[in-house]
Design a protein around this motif. Structure first.
Motif, PDB file in Angstrom:
ATOM      1  N   UNK A 226     -69.235  48.473  92.916  1.00 42.22           N
ATOM      2  CA  UNK A 226     -67.307  48.529  92.028  1.00 42.22           C
ATOM      3  C   UNK A 226     -67.734  49.296  90.621  1.00 42.22           C
ATOM      4  N   UNK A 227     -68.831  49.253  90.493  1.00 41.03           N
ATOM      5  CA  UNK A 227     -68.518  50.149  88.376  1.00 41.03           C
ATOM      6  C   UNK A 227     -68.069  51.771  88.971  1.00 41.03           C
ATOM      7  N   UNK A 228     -69.309  52.018  90.176  1.00 43.18           N
ATOM      8  CA  UNK A 228     -68.443  53.372  90.689  1.00 43.18           C
ATOM      9  C   UNK A 228     -67.392  53.768  90.696  1.00 43.18           C
ATOM     10  N   UNK A 229     -66.718  52.684  90.800  1.00 47.32           N
ATOM     11  CA  UNK A 229     -65.113  53.096  91.954  1.00 47.32           C
ATOM     12  C   UNK A 229     -64.356  53.138  90.812  1.00 47.32           C
ATOM     13  N   UNK A 230     -64.803  52.029  89.420  1.00 45.15           N
ATOM     14  CA  UNK A 230     -64.420  52.119  88.590  1.00 45.15           C
ATOM     15  C   UNK A 230     -64.106  53.114  88.135  1.00 45.15           C
ATOM     16  N   UNK A 231     -65.231  53.670  87.804  1.00 50.40           N
ATOM     17  CA  UNK A 231     -64.794  54.955  86.982  1.00 50.40           C
ATOM     18  C   UNK A 231     -64.302  56.021  87.383  1.00 50.40           C
ATOM     19  N   UNK A 232     -64.690  55.718  88.849  1.00 51.39           N
ATOM     20  CA  UNK A 232     -63.653  56.904  89.478  1.00 51.39           C
ATOM     21  C   UNK A 232     -62.143  57.031  89.308  1.00 51.39           C
ATOM     22  N   UNK A 233     -62.144  55.797  89.420  1.00 52.20           N
ATOM     23  CA  UNK A 233     -60.782  55.562  88.478  1.00 52.20           C
ATOM     24  C   UNK A 233     -59.955  55.634  87.664  1.00 52.20           C
ATOM     25  N   UNK A 234     -61.518  55.181  86.584  1.00 52.61           N
ATOM     26  CA  UNK A 234     -61.063  56.153  84.693  1.00 52.61           C
ATOM     27  C   UNK A 234     -60.858  57.139  84.737  1.00 52.61           C
ATOM     28  N   UNK A 235     -61.595  57.850  85.912  1.00 49.60           N
ATOM     29  CA  UNK A 235     -61.256  59.371  85.790  1.00 49.60           C
ATOM     30  C   UNK A 235     -59.800  60.114  86.022  1.00 49.60           C
ATOM     31  N   UNK A 236     -58.836  59.359  86.707  1.00 54.09           N
ATOM     32  CA  UNK A 236     -58.149  60.533  87.524  1.00 54.09           C
ATOM     33  C   UNK A 236     -56.545  61.189  86.825  1.00 54.09           C
ATOM     34  N   UNK A 237     -56.055  61.251  86.374  1.00 53.70           N
ATOM     35  CA  UNK A 237     -55.044  61.592  85.216  1.00 53.70           C
ATOM     36  C   UNK A 237     -54.403  60.391  84.452  1.00 53.70           C
ATOM     37  N   UNK A 238     -53.342  59.722  85.070  1.00 56.94           N
ATOM     38  CA  UNK A 238     -53.227  58.738  84.052  1.00 56.94           C
ATOM     39  C   UNK A 238     -53.995  57.233  84.912  1.00 56.94           C
ATOM     40  N   UNK A 239     -55.035  57.157  84.190  1.00 56.64           N
ATOM     41  CA  UNK A 239     -55.390  56.129  85.326  1.00 56.64           C
ATOM     42  C   UNK A 239     -55.082  54.409  84.993  1.00 56.64           C
ATOM     43  N   UNK A 240     -55.053  53.581  85.848  1.00 57.76           N
ATOM     44  CA  UNK A 240     -54.697  52.315  86.162  1.00 57.76           C
ATOM     45  C   UNK A 240     -54.935  51.700  85.223  1.00 57.76           C
ATOM     46  N   UNK A 241     -53.736  50.355  84.942  1.00 61.00           N
ATOM     47  CA  UNK A 241     -53.525  49.386  83.529  1.00 61.00           C
ATOM     48  C   UNK A 241     -53.771  48.286  84.053  1.00 61.00           C
ATOM     49  N   UNK A 242     -54.815  48.184  85.622  1.00 59.05           N
ATOM     50  CA  UNK A 242     -55.210  47.028  86.782  1.00 59.05           C
ATOM     51  C   UNK A 242     -55.478  47.560  87.697  1.00 59.05           C
ATOM     52  N   UNK A 243     -56.470  46.553  87.730  1.00 60.79           N
ATOM     53  CA  UNK A 243     -57.127  46.810  89.371  1.00 60.79           C
ATOM     54  C   UNK A 243     -57.249  45.353  89.701  1.00 60.79           C
TER      55      UNK A 243
END
Lengths: 340, 340
Positions: A226-243
């Motif tokens: 989960x930590x890895x996945x969140x880290x990936x999601x934060x790295x995209x150009x427009x990161x999510x505001x919720x997961x």
DNA sequence: AATATGAACGCAAACGCTTGCGCAACAACG
DNA sequence: CGTTGTTGCGCAAGCGTTTGCGTTCATATT
């Protein structure tokens, strides 16, 4: 060694068959003789040998429970409650912990439960071949955790509804960029992740939000994942505001990742999990709760019922337990950032 | 039903005894015959009935594992690793979940493991009477979790050293009012809580800090208990600036209580736990780590060794596993408040 | 009073395996 | 060529229960 049935018979001045009948509450024994035998047995500390009894009767009074990881909260909890139901009914439970692929394969080929159990409760979803192996045992079968299979009684939850409530909650708060941490790593036949994903997609569509594949990441059902996945999601150009995380463990991993990134939850990003893990409350995690212990207990009960009434083998019952969204402190409206 | 040994014997054109010897790797069978029998057995899907085998041989190839709560992380983890060791060695595990006093009493009076297991691993500390009952089984016995008992192989940790490192850490940071959340609710013979308490007191004394009974509270080894205990501690006239919780679960409960009181951790109060729970990392909890899974595996190994060499029954071994303090984010020097 | 009925209990045959012992067959020895 | 071993295998006796059937005896039925 320890006393046998003939010792008791001799001491009570009756035959072994009478002792057997007396102790098991079978008819054909007068009350006084029964009482006397019971007394003698107690005094000698006699307990019937299960091996001998099951050899002679065919009944083992043992249930096989196979689980992927006893150590994980979800499975441990299910096992806990199921065991209580079984033992209350006089059944013992034989535990098989099938964490690694090797042990799993070994279990299904050697099938050590053969001739050893009256029923089996599987906390993992057997594939086609595996479930055929189990069916060959000729005993009642049950499963928790989704994915219906022929011949199995399955008790689970409505993954679809659960997921919808979680994602819709985020939508209602005003989020438009909603990521998902899934546990898709499992085998094909394991339907839960795909059901949850479908529900996630549907809610987005309903809300008129176009799906962005970059907002999905695999968390492997573990904290680290989960930590890895969140880290990936934060790295995209427009990161999510919720997961939305498909399990609380992954959600907790996400929380850790967010903390490491110095992001505030829920101010910077909202997180919602799934399961209502024992410690979800501690970290204030909003999550969709499922009755974990109850599922184990219910599955156990259904199995016992089938053992009691072997007549009309009910064709694979299916039970769905209720879920509900538990609001805590990890979800909030998105922070208005700049334009839009 | 399923194939029996005589079916295999007939199909292979040999006697049942030869089949038995062949399949179990016993001498007295030529290689070619053995190979043929193995092939036939595989083709017929034959597996020896454990009931019959153990009735005849006296060996059950089954280990009884008794645990207080399978659902709790600690026990689940120990069980998980122990099961792996057992099953790798060809043993099955019979699980007994003894949460409530009633089931516990029932287990020890009826002793359903009698004549059913080759050894038992107890994850709870039996009292004098209970351990006598277990000894009467005449099989090797082992225990994790402290409290040595005659006839038991025990593997555990150095509770004293673990506690000392935790409390000393707090002292070194400059704390003088150090509370403790203990799990003293257990039965008398359960030594862990008292050992940890003694170590706590000793460190305070060494540091020249007078002990204040108001700074001790019982947390019952649960999250809720920990929360309650912390709440109590916050209500005393001069609340602690740091607390040592005897388990991570209780520490997490304490964290929750602190959050509810709007107190910052570690700024307002430091917290250190014990165990290094799977999720301790997630909440950033400083704790003293113990090798939980390893303890289960080690206990299992010791049991297996005793089964392999029944000759010199080693008089109650005792193994101590290493512990270490894991520094994370819940401990810091006390906030200088006003004078002093 | 003779017979049928049923309750209470014993006999003995499974259940499916393990294992000590006996018996061939064959090799090696003198 | 008789002995002594060795090897490979079958026989049969358990292991401790359960359970179908038969027997005995008291009670109810005609």
């Amino acid at each position: 060694m320890t006393a046998s049935i003939t010792d008791v018979a001799r001491a009570a001045g009756v035959s072994a068959s009478t002792v057997s009948r007396a102790l098991r509450g079978r008819p054909g024994v007068s009350e006084e003789v029964r009482a006397q035998i019971t007394a003698v047995a107690a005094q000698l500390g006699y307990t019937a040998s299960r091996s001998a009894a099951s050899l002679a009767s065919g009944r083992t009074f043992t249930i096989g429970v196979v689980v992927p990881y006893v150590g994980r909260w979800f499975f441990g909890t299910v096992l806990d409650s199921a065991e209580q139901v079984f033992s209350a009914a006089g059944y013992d439970v034989l535990l098989y912990n099938l964490g690694s692929p090797e042990t799993r394969k070994r279990f299904f080929t050697r099938l050590p439960v053969r001739k050893r159990v009256d029923a089996v409760l599987s906390l993992l979803i057997p594939d086609e071949e595996e479930s055929a192996a189990l069916r060959s045992l000729g005993v009642p079968l049950a499963t928790t955790v989704g994915g219906t299979r022929p011949g199995f009684t399955v008790v689970g939850i409505d993954d679809r509804a659960g997921t919808e409530s979680a994602v819709r909650h985020l939508v209602n708060l005003g989020h438009r960029r909603i990521g998902m941490i899934s546990g898709s790593s499992g085998p094909q036949h394991w339907t839960t992740p795909v059901e949850r994903r479908n529900a996630y997609l549907d809610v987005l569509t309903d809300a008129g939000i176009e799906h962005d594949a970059a907002l999905e990441a695999d968390g492997d059902y573990t904290v680290e994942g989960g930590e890895r996945a969140m880290t990936e999601l934060l790295a995209v150009s427009r990161p999510p505001t919720a997961v939305f995380a498909q399990s609380d463990e992954m959600a907790m991993g996400a929380l850790r990742a967010l903390r490491r990134h110095r992001l505030k939850v829920p101010d910077d990003v909202s997180v919602v999990g799934f399961d209502d893990h024992e410690l979800a409350d501690v970290v204030g995690l909003t999550t969709v709760a499922q009755p974990v212990a109850e599922q184990g207990a219910e599955a156990a009960r259904l199995l016992l019922r089938q053992l009691d009434e072997p007549d009309a083998e009910p064709p694979a019952e299916q039970v769905r337990m209720p879920i509900r969204l538990v609001l805590r402190e990890t979800t909030a409206p998105p922070r208005p950032r700049g334009p839009q």
